[in-house]
Design an enzyme around this catalytic site. Sequence first.
Site, PDB file in Angstrom:
ATOM      1  N   ASP A  32       0.402   4.154   4.118  1.00 55.18           N
ATOM      2  CA  ASP A  32       0.551   2.836   3.511  1.00 55.18           C
ATOM      3  C   ASP A  32       1.985   2.324   3.687  1.00 55.18           C
ATOM      4  OD1 ASP A  32       0.610   0.641   1.576  1.00 55.18           O
ATOM      5  OD2 ASP A  32      -1.229   1.515   0.769  1.00 55.18           O
TER       6      ASP A  32
ATOM      7  N   THR B  43      -2.708  -4.220   0.637  1.00 50.95           N
ATOM      8  CA  THR B  43      -3.359  -2.938   0.879  1.00 50.95           C
ATOM      9  C   THR B  43      -4.878  -3.007   0.990  1.00 50.95           C
ATOM     10  OG1 THR B  43      -1.570  -1.762  -0.160  1.00 50.95           O
ATOM     11  CG2 THR B  43      -3.687  -0.635  -0.120  1.00 50.95           C
TER      12      THR B  43
ATOM     13  N   ASP C  53      -1.371  -0.153   6.828  1.00 49.14           N
ATOM     14  CA  ASP C  53      -2.083  -1.368   6.444  1.00 49.14           C
ATOM     15  C   ASP C  53      -1.215  -2.615   6.617  1.00 49.14           C
ATOM     16  OD1 ASP C  53      -0.453  -0.317   4.451  1.00 49.14           O
ATOM     17  OD2 ASP C  53      -1.855  -0.749   2.806  1.00 49.14           O
ATOM     18  N   HIS C  54       0.104  -2.441   6.545  1.00 44.59           N
ATOM     19  CA  HIS C  54       1.059  -3.556   6.608  1.00 44.59           C
ATOM     20  C   HIS C  54       2.448  -2.945   6.626  1.00 44.59           C
ATOM     21  CE1 HIS C  54       1.761  -2.382   2.536  1.00 44.59           C
ATOM     22  NE2 HIS C  54       0.463  -2.520   2.279  1.00 44.59           N
TER      23      HIS C  54
HETATM   24  P1  AMP Z   1       0.040  -2.044  -2.206  1.00 46.14           P
HETATM   25  O1  AMP Z   1       1.252  -2.086  -3.030  1.00 46.14           O
HETATM   26  O2  AMP Z   1      -0.694  -3.326  -2.125  1.00 46.14           O
HETATM   27  O3  AMP Z   1       0.412  -1.505  -0.839  1.00 46.14           O
HETATM   28  O4  AMP Z   1      -0.945  -0.949  -2.841  1.00 46.14           O
HETATM   29  C1  AMP Z   1      -0.620   0.415  -2.731  1.00 46.14           C
HETATM   30  C2  AMP Z   1      -1.231   1.127  -3.868  1.00 46.14           C
HETATM   31  O5  AMP Z   1      -2.648   1.034  -3.798  1.00 46.14           O
HETATM   32  C3  AMP Z   1      -1.003   2.624  -3.908  1.00 46.14           C
HETATM   33  O6  AMP Z   1       0.262   2.942  -4.406  1.00 46.14           O
HETATM   34  C4  AMP Z   1      -2.111   3.075  -4.818  1.00 46.14           C
HETATM   35  O7  AMP Z   1      -1.689   2.999  -6.159  1.00 46.14           O
HETATM   36  C5  AMP Z   1      -3.200   2.047  -4.579  1.00 46.14           C
HETATM   37  N1  AMP Z   1      -4.326   2.630  -3.859  1.00 46.14           N
HETATM   38  C6  AMP Z   1      -4.338   3.041  -2.598  1.00 46.14           C
HETATM   39  N2  AMP Z   1      -5.548   3.536  -2.244  1.00 46.14           N
HETATM   40  C7  AMP Z   1      -6.321   3.420  -3.321  1.00 46.14           C
HETATM   41  C8  AMP Z   1      -7.682   3.742  -3.604  1.00 46.14           C
HETATM   42  N3  AMP Z   1      -8.467   4.290  -2.687  1.00 46.14           N
HETATM   43  N4  AMP Z   1      -8.143   3.467  -4.842  1.00 46.14           N
HETATM   44  C9  AMP Z   1      -7.353   2.899  -5.781  1.00 46.14           C
HETATM   45  N5  AMP Z   1      -6.059   2.580  -5.574  1.00 46.14           N
HETATM   46  C10 AMP Z   1      -5.549   2.837  -4.377  1.00 46.14           C
HETATM   47 ZN    ZN Z   2      -0.408  -1.030   1.313  1.00 47.54          ZN
HETATM   48 ZN    ZN Z   3       2.525  -1.822  -1.272  1.00 48.38          ZN
END
Ligand code: AMP
Ligand code: ZN
Ligand code: ZN
Length: 432
Positions: A54, A89, A266-267
């Site tokens: 990620d 994400t 993802d980004h």
């Molecule tokens: P973002 O900040 O948008 O990149 O989201 C990243 C966060 O998404 C991670 O730190 C996790 O807390 C959450 N995440 C990732 N995969 C999952 C999943 N399969 N189910 C629930 N939360 C997730």
């Molecule tokens: Zn992400």
């Molecule tokens: Zn993030």
Amino acid sequence: MSKPRFVAALLAAAALTACAQTPPPPALAPAPAPAAVAAPSEDRAPVTILVSIDGFRPDYLGRGVTPVLSRLAATGVTGPMRPSFPSKTFPNHWTLVTGVRPDRHGIVANRMENPADPADVFTMATDDPTWWNGAEPIWVAAERAGIRTATQFWPGSNVAIGGTRAAEWPHALSGGTRPSDWQQYNEAIGPTQRVNGVLDWLRRPAAIRPRLLTLYFEAVDTAGHRFGPASPQVDEAIAGVDASVGALVDGLAALGQPANLVIVADHGMAATSSTRVVALDTLADPARYHVVEAGPYASLTPLPGQTAAVEKALLGHHDHMQCWRKGEIPARFHYGRNPRVPAILCLAETGWQVLATAPKAAQSGGNHGFDNMAPEMAALFVANGPAFARGRTIPAFDNVDVYPLLRDLIGLPPGEDVDGSDAPFRRVLTAN
Ligand code: AMP
Ligand code: ZN
Ligand code: ZN
């Protein structure tokens, strides 16, 4: 019979006699049948492992802290990958495994409100299939084709795709397909356990061994948010995930398991600061609208009777921000037709943020969700294994193309009605 075989037969017979004389242990699990252990000298066919790191930007490979990933890139295929908009994400993980852009697959944000019922909110914990049923992930197509799948985390892999959830408590689920083996996301399950989980699945006898697997690491994204992409903490997180990928590669070698690894992000991540904020309440009366999401972009819904006033205040260019009606978002974003996209989208200049109000405390770190064409939002792509040519760099491509590539790798025909194609990879696949 040769002498060693004769001795082995004798030993087996003796063991059988011993068993016959010893009463079986009461109510214990039965001894494993011979087929329950993988044959040590088995000639294994390659499996496909999709790994998500990620928030891993492709330029992180140049920081000198990724011996494993850099070697996999140098001896495999690599190139910058463009995420889909919004560079968040859940929308992008779902695009990677469906080949469909967020506006079509329906996971248009990490947080969504049901337009028919704003109290019905989607969060990253939502596993109600209703939210996810807009597109079919590769593991569903694979399972239908008899290809066993296993996911050591992936957004949506805990959801019974195609199923329904009863509206009344206890919300019974009916129907739907998940991977044969899946794990409920839990950050407390650390990277070593995750890698070992994948290796343990591959240690199984062939009949119940997955052929398509996923693996997910969040540490680089977490450090990027807290400390910013240029921080030593991000370097440390990158090195840690690199070591985990190394443990995976070593474990596969020890098992004699060939694998096509597709390692993606993802980004990316851009540096942000509380000094680079557009506060919506300085432009429009906050009593007139409801903010659904805020950050690198804000999405909002005017309250009843307030549309004209909110549009007058927000639509168009502002310093460090631009706002559109959802139907007028530039076509290159492929965003705004889905009913789940709120009425107005305000996108910040990369590195800025659109917040409901000005931040109360000084803060700096990182974020994503910006224009998906911004270089800071580019995502890692490294592929390595017997299906891939060695030492090839490919030009930038869209992440909708990963799903068709995965179909090629697991031997499924091209998917129908998806937004991507395997064209960027045709010249770097060894079978072609
Ligand atoms: P973002 O900040 O948008 O990149 O989201 C990243 C966060 O998404 C991670 O730190 C996790 O807390 C959450 N995440 C990732 N995969 C999952 C999943 N399969 N189910 C629930 N939360 C997730
Ligand atoms: Zn992400
Ligand atoms: Zn993030």
